[in-house]
Enzyme design. Structure first.
Site, PDB file in Angstrom:
ATOM      1  N   ASP A  53      35.799  -9.156 -38.272  1.00  0.00           N
ATOM      2  CA  ASP A  53      34.787  -8.344 -38.397  1.00  0.00           C
ATOM      3  C   ASP A  53      33.851  -9.218 -39.519  1.00  0.00           C
ATOM      4  O   ASP A  53      34.396  -8.960 -40.676  1.00  0.00           O
ATOM      5  CB  ASP A  53      34.615  -7.083 -38.477  1.00  0.00           C
ATOM      6  CG  ASP A  53      33.132  -6.265 -38.989  1.00  0.00           C
ATOM      7  OD1 ASP A  53      32.296  -7.091 -38.660  1.00  0.00           O
ATOM      8  OD2 ASP A  53      33.375  -5.080 -39.057  1.00  0.00           O
ATOM      9  N   VAL A  54      32.981  -9.976 -39.421  1.00  0.00           N
ATOM     10  CA  VAL A  54      32.646 -10.936 -40.522  1.00  0.00           C
ATOM     11  C   VAL A  54      31.586 -10.071 -41.317  1.00  0.00           C
ATOM     12  O   VAL A  54      31.073 -10.541 -42.566  1.00  0.00           O
ATOM     13  CB  VAL A  54      31.335 -12.114 -39.920  1.00  0.00           C
ATOM     14  CG1 VAL A  54      32.211 -12.945 -38.821  1.00  0.00           C
ATOM     15  CG2 VAL A  54      30.199 -11.411 -39.026  1.00  0.00           C
ATOM     16  N   ASN A  80      28.766 -18.961 -36.024  1.00  0.00           N
ATOM     17  CA  ASN A  80      28.033 -18.563 -34.955  1.00  0.00           C
ATOM     18  C   ASN A  80      27.992 -17.158 -34.774  1.00  0.00           C
ATOM     19  O   ASN A  80      27.010 -16.767 -33.991  1.00  0.00           O
ATOM     20  CB  ASN A  80      28.798 -19.101 -33.606  1.00  0.00           C
ATOM     21  CG  ASN A  80      27.883 -18.836 -32.523  1.00  0.00           C
ATOM     22  OD1 ASN A  80      26.933 -19.295 -32.102  1.00  0.00           O
ATOM     23  ND2 ASN A  80      28.614 -18.095 -31.696  1.00  0.00           N
ATOM     24  N   TYR A 145      15.148 -10.088 -36.746  1.00  0.00           N
ATOM     25  CA  TYR A 145      15.957 -11.307 -36.474  1.00  0.00           C
ATOM     26  C   TYR A 145      15.382 -12.307 -37.054  1.00  0.00           C
ATOM     27  O   TYR A 145      16.251 -13.345 -37.736  1.00  0.00           O
ATOM     28  CB  TYR A 145      15.994 -11.352 -34.682  1.00  0.00           C
ATOM     29  CG  TYR A 145      16.593 -12.344 -34.254  1.00  0.00           C
ATOM     30  CD1 TYR A 145      18.240 -12.378 -34.322  1.00  0.00           C
ATOM     31  CD2 TYR A 145      16.156 -13.590 -33.730  1.00  0.00           C
ATOM     32  CE1 TYR A 145      19.112 -13.349 -33.821  1.00  0.00           C
ATOM     33  CE2 TYR A 145      16.865 -14.394 -33.232  1.00  0.00           C
ATOM     34  CZ  TYR A 145      18.298 -14.554 -33.305  1.00  0.00           C
ATOM     35  OH  TYR A 145      19.114 -15.365 -32.603  1.00  0.00           O
ATOM     36  N   ALA A 178      17.940 -19.044 -25.888  1.00  0.00           N
ATOM     37  CA  ALA A 178      19.218 -19.718 -25.141  1.00  0.00           C
ATOM     38  C   ALA A 178      19.767 -18.589 -23.803  1.00  0.00           C
ATOM     39  O   ALA A 178      19.405 -17.182 -24.311  1.00  0.00           O
ATOM     40  CB  ALA A 178      20.358 -19.829 -25.960  1.00  0.00           C
ATOM     41  N   THR A 180      22.066 -16.635 -22.915  1.00  0.00           N
ATOM     42  CA  THR A 180      23.436 -16.103 -23.753  1.00  0.00           C
ATOM     43  C   THR A 180      23.532 -14.795 -23.121  1.00  0.00           C
ATOM     44  O   THR A 180      22.267 -14.019 -22.601  1.00  0.00           O
ATOM     45  CB  THR A 180      23.318 -15.997 -25.166  1.00  0.00           C
ATOM     46  OG1 THR A 180      22.182 -15.177 -25.643  1.00  0.00           O
ATOM     47  CG2 THR A 180      23.344 -17.400 -25.657  1.00  0.00           C
TER      48      THR A 180
END
Length: 250
Positions: A53-54, A80, A145, A178, A180
């Protein structure tokens, strides 16, 4: 000459979307890959999966050290991992602002700082961060964001300046919209998913969403040891949104 052969790489958020494409392309080029993600159950053969978990410094430190131990060091870090947010600046409570900035911005700092001792021992150290077209273009309903990805671009330049004389290159990619899983979920939540997808595609100069594989290819370009003089750079992967002013298609 394959400059990626045996390169020891860490990819955060490497289990899906752009990160999964990066993982696959690195493995195909002969790199060793440790994927740091919340879920690492379904990874390609050869990848080392480490739950991380960053947003948690202890989790990051443990995962980065485990990656370095498994691969015998770290040469490249691909930051990423990230989360999205939809809404205007008034639509999010403080907790959501803190959560998104914690993952998208501070997460990069946590992972990079944990990897720094290993990068300093590498002969080809590089960090590549994932920013976004939202960092440079005002997109509707993307205030939080956009703020986070603008911070990623600024952080990239600052990191590049701080570590240039150590030989550690730091760059970032700036993808357009993108194709995704996150974008897919946004489309499914729209009142008319087909119409929303068509609108997003029309926003791209080439008339389609950017593929995860295309973004991954640009990340590998920046990570490539052959690009030893490329640092502090933001590479757009957006079919020309940054620099082209086209007439509407007829």
């Amino acid at each position: 000459m394959n400059t990626f052969a045996d390169l020891r790489t860490v990819v955060t958020g490497g289990a899906s979307g752009i990160g999964a494409a990066v993982t696959s392309q690195l493995l195909a080029r002969g790199a060793r890959v440790a994927v740091l993600d919340l879920t690492v159950d379904a990874l390609p053969d050869g990848a080392v999966g480490l739950r991380c978990d960053v947003a948690d410094r202890s989790s990051v430190r443990s995962a980065v050290e485990a990656a370095a131990e498994a691969m015998g060091g770290i040469d490249v870090v691909v930051n990423n991992a990230g989360v999205g947010a939809v809404g205007t600046m008034a639509d999010h409570e403080d907790d959501e602002w803190f959560r998104v900035l914690d993952v998208n911005v501070i997460g990069i700092a946590r992972v990079s700082a944990a990897a720094l001792p290993h990068l300093r021992r590498s002969r080809t150290p590089a960090i590549v961060n994932t920013s976004s077209i939202a960092a440079t273009h005002g997109l509707p309903d993307r205030a939080l964001y956009s703020a986070s990805k603008g911070a990623v671009a600024a952080l990239t330049r600052a990191m590049a300046a701080d570590h240039l004389r150590e030989g550690i290159r730091v760059n970032c990619v700036s993808p357009g919209t993108a194709d995704t899983p996150w974008v897919g979920r946004l489309l499914q939540a729209a009142a008319d998913p087909a119409a929303e997808r068509k609108a997003l595609e029309a926003r791209q100069p080439h008339g389609r969403l950017v593929s995860a594989k295309e973004v991954a290819a640009s990340i590998l370009f920046l990570a490539d040891p052959a690009n030893g003089s490329t640092t502090g750079t933001t590479l757009p992967v957006d079919s020309g949104m940054h620099d082209l002013l086209l007439r509407p298609a007829t």
